[in-house]
Scaffold this motif. Sequence first.
Motif, PDB file in Angstrom:
ATOM      1  N   THR A  52       0.884  -1.159   0.052  1.00 16.19           N
ATOM      2  CA  THR A  52      -0.021  -0.081   0.115  1.00 16.19           C
ATOM      3  C   THR A  52       0.835   1.311   0.138  1.00 16.19           C
ATOM      4  OG1 THR A  52      -1.854  -1.156   1.271  1.00 16.19           O
ATOM      5  CG2 THR A  52      -1.839   1.216   1.238  1.00 16.19           C
ATOM      6  N   ILE A  53       1.852   1.230   0.829  1.00 15.95           N
ATOM      7  CA  ILE A  53       2.874   2.396   1.081  1.00 15.95           C
ATOM      8  C   ILE A  53       3.539   2.386  -0.575  1.00 15.95           C
ATOM      9  CG2 ILE A  53       5.050   3.228   1.924  1.00 15.95           C
ATOM     10  CD1 ILE A  53       2.767   3.682   3.773  1.00 15.95           C
ATOM     11  N   VAL A  54       3.691   1.697  -0.944  1.00 14.37           N
ATOM     12  CA  VAL A  54       4.594   1.765  -2.469  1.00 14.37           C
ATOM     13  C   VAL A  54       3.584   2.217  -3.308  1.00 14.37           C
ATOM     14  CG1 VAL A  54       6.220   0.418  -4.108  1.00 14.37           C
ATOM     15  CG2 VAL A  54       6.419   0.253  -1.503  1.00 14.37           C
ATOM     16  N   LEU A  55       2.423   1.615  -3.519  1.00 12.76           N
ATOM     17  CA  LEU A  55       1.423   1.829  -4.569  1.00 12.76           C
ATOM     18  C   LEU A  55       1.160   3.495  -4.359  1.00 12.76           C
ATOM     19  CD1 LEU A  55      -0.858  -1.174  -4.408  1.00 12.76           C
ATOM     20  CD2 LEU A  55       0.415  -0.485  -6.522  1.00 12.76           C
ATOM     21  N   ARG A  84      18.137   1.945  -8.533  1.00 11.83           N
ATOM     22  CA  ARG A  84      16.902   1.682  -7.935  1.00 11.83           C
ATOM     23  C   ARG A  84      16.443   0.183  -8.514  1.00 11.83           C
ATOM     24  NH1 ARG A  84      13.241   3.671  -4.324  1.00 11.83           N
ATOM     25  NH2 ARG A  84      13.670   5.862  -3.971  1.00 11.83           N
ATOM     26  N   ILE A  85      16.834   0.084  -9.778  1.00 13.81           N
ATOM     27  CA  ILE A  85      16.330  -1.262 -10.291  1.00 13.81           C
ATOM     28  C   ILE A  85      17.093  -2.309  -9.596  1.00 13.81           C
ATOM     29  CG2 ILE A  85      16.384  -2.872 -12.298  1.00 13.81           C
ATOM     30  CD1 ILE A  85      15.873  -0.236 -13.869  1.00 13.81           C
ATOM     31  N   GLY A 140      16.720   1.735  -3.163  1.00 12.05           N
ATOM     32  CA  GLY A 140      15.723   0.765  -3.803  1.00 12.05           C
ATOM     33  C   GLY A 140      15.450  -0.292  -2.771  1.00 12.05           C
ATOM     34  N   ILE A 141      16.418  -0.433  -1.962  1.00  8.54           N
ATOM     35  CA  ILE A 141      16.142  -1.649  -1.137  1.00  8.54           C
ATOM     36  C   ILE A 141      15.437  -1.324   0.174  1.00  8.54           C
ATOM     37  CG2 ILE A 141      17.345  -3.292   0.638  1.00  8.54           C
ATOM     38  CD1 ILE A 141      19.827  -3.122  -1.009  1.00  8.54           C
ATOM     39  N   ALA A 180       9.714  -0.726  -7.337  1.00  9.92           N
ATOM     40  CA  ALA A 180       9.246  -1.660  -6.275  1.00  9.92           C
ATOM     41  C   ALA A 180       8.071  -2.354  -6.388  1.00  9.92           C
ATOM     42  CB  ALA A 180       9.423  -0.593  -4.857  1.00  9.92           C
ATOM     43  N   ILE A 181       7.299  -1.818  -7.082  1.00 12.54           N
ATOM     44  CA  ILE A 181       5.855  -2.278  -7.398  1.00 12.54           C
ATOM     45  C   ILE A 181       5.869  -3.532  -8.210  1.00 12.54           C
ATOM     46  CG2 ILE A 181       3.571  -2.043  -8.504  1.00 12.54           C
ATOM     47  CD1 ILE A 181       3.568   0.705  -7.856  1.00 12.54           C
ATOM     48  N   ALA A 182       6.864  -3.401  -9.221  1.00 10.76           N
ATOM     49  CA  ALA A 182       7.205  -4.570 -10.129  1.00 10.76           C
ATOM     50  C   ALA A 182       8.033  -5.758  -9.174  1.00 10.76           C
ATOM     51  CB  ALA A 182       8.023  -4.203 -11.247  1.00 10.76           C
TER      52      ALA A 182
END
Length: 244
Positions: A52-55, A84-85, A140-141, A180-182
């Motif tokens: 939820t936070i990431v979305l 990031r990736i 990213g982590i 992050a979503i992916a």
Amino acid sequence: MSLSLLPEFGPWMICAIAVFIGTLVQRLSGAGYGMLAAPMMALVAPEWLPGTIVLVGFFIGAGSMLNARDAVQWKDLPPGFAGRILGAGIAAYIAAAVVGTDLLSIIVGFIVLFAVALNLIGLNISITRKSLFIAGGIGGIMGTLTGIGAPPMAILYSNVETRRSAATQNAFYSFGSLTAIAALGIGGVLTLSQLAFAASLAPLVPLALWISRPLAIRFERGAIRPWALGMATISALILLSHSL
């Protein structure tokens, strides 16, 4: 939308307030949403973390960046995006082990305190392709596990003019949230309930961004960030006191 996919009204309202305030801080300073919203959600609605936070973070970062897109330092983005990736890929393996356990709340609490410390120690690091890649990787982590991915990049831009700093950080944050979503989806820890909760909170984002427009003229980053860091620290300490 089924109400069974959402928290009860009390926890939902607490999360909504945290998202609203976090969006204001993120728009004005380029960082702060995750530090404010993640510990509050871990306290009252831990089952909906971290998706939820990431979305919601993606919409906040993208909306904030688009409001000041002329100030984005576009040349800085590729190495930070690459980091990031990589960081999101590493975090996806960790997330599979900690999401849905009490350990996630502890990780959130300590990452918030780590993020606050990064903001306070005042490191002065030059913006280079290498530093952008490293900051992107660490962010990213952190961001994939908890939604708190902005602080490493905030250090690099701490001495950059306020508007350019916030706009560029928000560009990194929106892309980081997307990766992050992916990563969470590939890792199998992004759930329908997290999507539903994020959808219920998303309308608060444009409202907060609209309210932030006149505030952006009045507030300098230094005026609002101490308050945000203080609230984040208190939230993290309360969370850890409940989790340890």
